[in-house]
Design a protein around this motif. Sequence first.
Motif, PDB file in Angstrom:
ATOM      1  N   ARG A  95      -0.755  16.738  91.560  1.00 60.20           N
ATOM      2  CA  ARG A  95      -0.058  16.637  92.866  1.00 60.20           C
ATOM      3  C   ARG A  95      -0.763  15.677  93.839  1.00 60.20           C
ATOM      4  N   ARG A  96      -1.573  14.744  93.294  1.00 62.91           N
ATOM      5  CA  ARG A  96      -2.257  13.792  94.178  1.00 62.91           C
ATOM      6  C   ARG A  96      -1.274  12.927  94.967  1.00 62.91           C
ATOM      7  N   SER A  97      -0.124  12.609  94.363  1.00 66.48           N
ATOM      8  CA  SER A  97       0.818  11.694  95.042  1.00 66.48           C
ATOM      9  C   SER A  97       1.271  12.260  96.388  1.00 66.48           C
ATOM     10  N   VAL A 105      -5.208   7.517  99.000  1.00 66.67           N
ATOM     11  CA  VAL A 105      -6.378   8.068  98.314  1.00 66.67           C
ATOM     12  C   VAL A 105      -6.633   7.227  97.066  1.00 66.67           C
ATOM     13  N   LYS A 106      -7.826   7.399  96.463  1.00 69.29           N
ATOM     14  CA  LYS A 106      -8.171   6.637  95.271  1.00 69.29           C
ATOM     15  C   LYS A 106      -7.945   7.507  94.041  1.00 69.29           C
ATOM     16  N   PHE A 232     -14.075  16.927  99.627  1.00 66.83           N
ATOM     17  CA  PHE A 232     -14.696  16.539 100.902  1.00 66.83           C
ATOM     18  C   PHE A 232     -13.771  16.840 102.076  1.00 66.83           C
ATOM     19  N   SER A 233     -14.341  16.801 103.269  1.00 64.34           N
ATOM     20  CA  SER A 233     -13.578  16.974 104.507  1.00 64.34           C
ATOM     21  C   SER A 233     -12.617  15.793 104.694  1.00 64.34           C
ATOM     22  N   ASN A 356      -8.259  14.660 101.169  1.00 61.23           N
ATOM     23  CA  ASN A 356      -9.610  14.162 100.874  1.00 61.23           C
ATOM     24  C   ASN A 356      -9.491  12.832 100.163  1.00 61.23           C
ATOM     25  N   LEU A 357     -10.504  12.005 100.315  1.00 67.09           N
ATOM     26  CA  LEU A 357     -10.423  10.599  99.884  1.00 67.09           C
ATOM     27  C   LEU A 357     -10.148  10.412  98.401  1.00 67.09           C
TER      28      LEU A 357
END
Length: 374
Positions: A95-97, A105-106, A232-233, A356-357
């Motif tokens: 679900r990164r998209s 994001v990378k 990460f934040s 998060n990045l």
Amino acid sequence: DPYAGDPPRHPALKVNSLKPFNAEPPAELLTETYLTPNQLFFKRNHLPVPAVAAASYRLQVEGPGGRVLELSLPELKRRFPKHEVTVTLQCAGNRRSEMSRVRQVKGLEWGVAAISTARWGGVRLRDVLAHAGYGEEEAAGEQHVCFEGLDKDLGGAAYGASIPFRTAMGRGADVLLAYEMNGEELPRDHGYPLRVVVPGVVGARNVKWLGRVSVSREESPSHWQQNDYKGFSPAVDWDTVDFTTAPAIQELPVQSAITAPAPGATVPPGELTVKGYAWSGGGRGVVRVDVSLDGGRTWRVAELTGEEQGPGRAWAWRLWQLTAPVPPDAAELDIVCKAVDASYNVQPDTVEPIWNLRGVLSNAWHRVRVTVAE
Ligand code: MTE
Ligand code: MO
């Protein structure tokens, strides 16, 4: 082309990256069956698929004091009892998209299907470690079981990861070195001839094409343990990120998603059936899935199906469905789902606060908008 020897793949897979091969099944196929067919199981490779000859294959297990045991496949099968367990694997980037729609994001743009379930067969990692000379007492100190794959980058570095020693020895002894997937020989894309299956733990630690196992005071030195697969934040960016400050992801948080209807679909008035999956890390079972057709103003409880596994050992997903009347005046529906796990953990309602990045741990309420028309 280092990828020329990769195996053939099922044409229905949605390819995220060809070299290395990364693909997920169409969401609606994912919940057609409780166990994901091997050909449709999501595939996440960082490197070319290594060609491993079964006859010359030896698993190296480093025992206490550095003595290295070598075990062939027939030896593994003969020496240790076979154990089978149904486990869901989920990539940290599932679900990164949705996260990159909030802010770039990378990473690979996974949809909702970088998650799949299989019945795995193999030997218990605990039995193999005991045979190599490790006892339960090692758990007293902070130790880690490190895994190395036989897939290597151009510089010769193998894919690697580690899990805490107590995870390997505990977990109801369900951590496997698997040679079977859904009753078939492990497919090449999934780690032939042997892979690690760590129930309840992020996909990245489930090392495929397993070459070597060792026990160490340190986590795996691999890039993927040290400098990737950490959360990460939302305040942290690529200029300020310090990977030493965050723990490596192991257990994943509670997750659910809608697999039908598809986003943007047109559904007829009358009655609607919504389907999806729900899962949580650490063996925490899913106790409930709530579904809304009006963006979260009102809710109904979905019906759960699939294997109900023991408390603390709920390693596999539940599928769910809900059939409900379409509100008579609705021209559009904003369908939402959210799951609750056995510890009453819930999913966050939006993506922004968990952004998060690296785009990992994306588990906000899942939303699908559809149009209502004859
Ligand atoms: N193991 C090796 N050796 N090489 C890899 O690239 N990818 C990891 C893990 N194990 C990987 C690996 C990641 S990030 C995930 S999500 C899972 O394998 C994916 O397993 P699958 O391809 O069987 O679905
Ligand atoms: Mo992953």
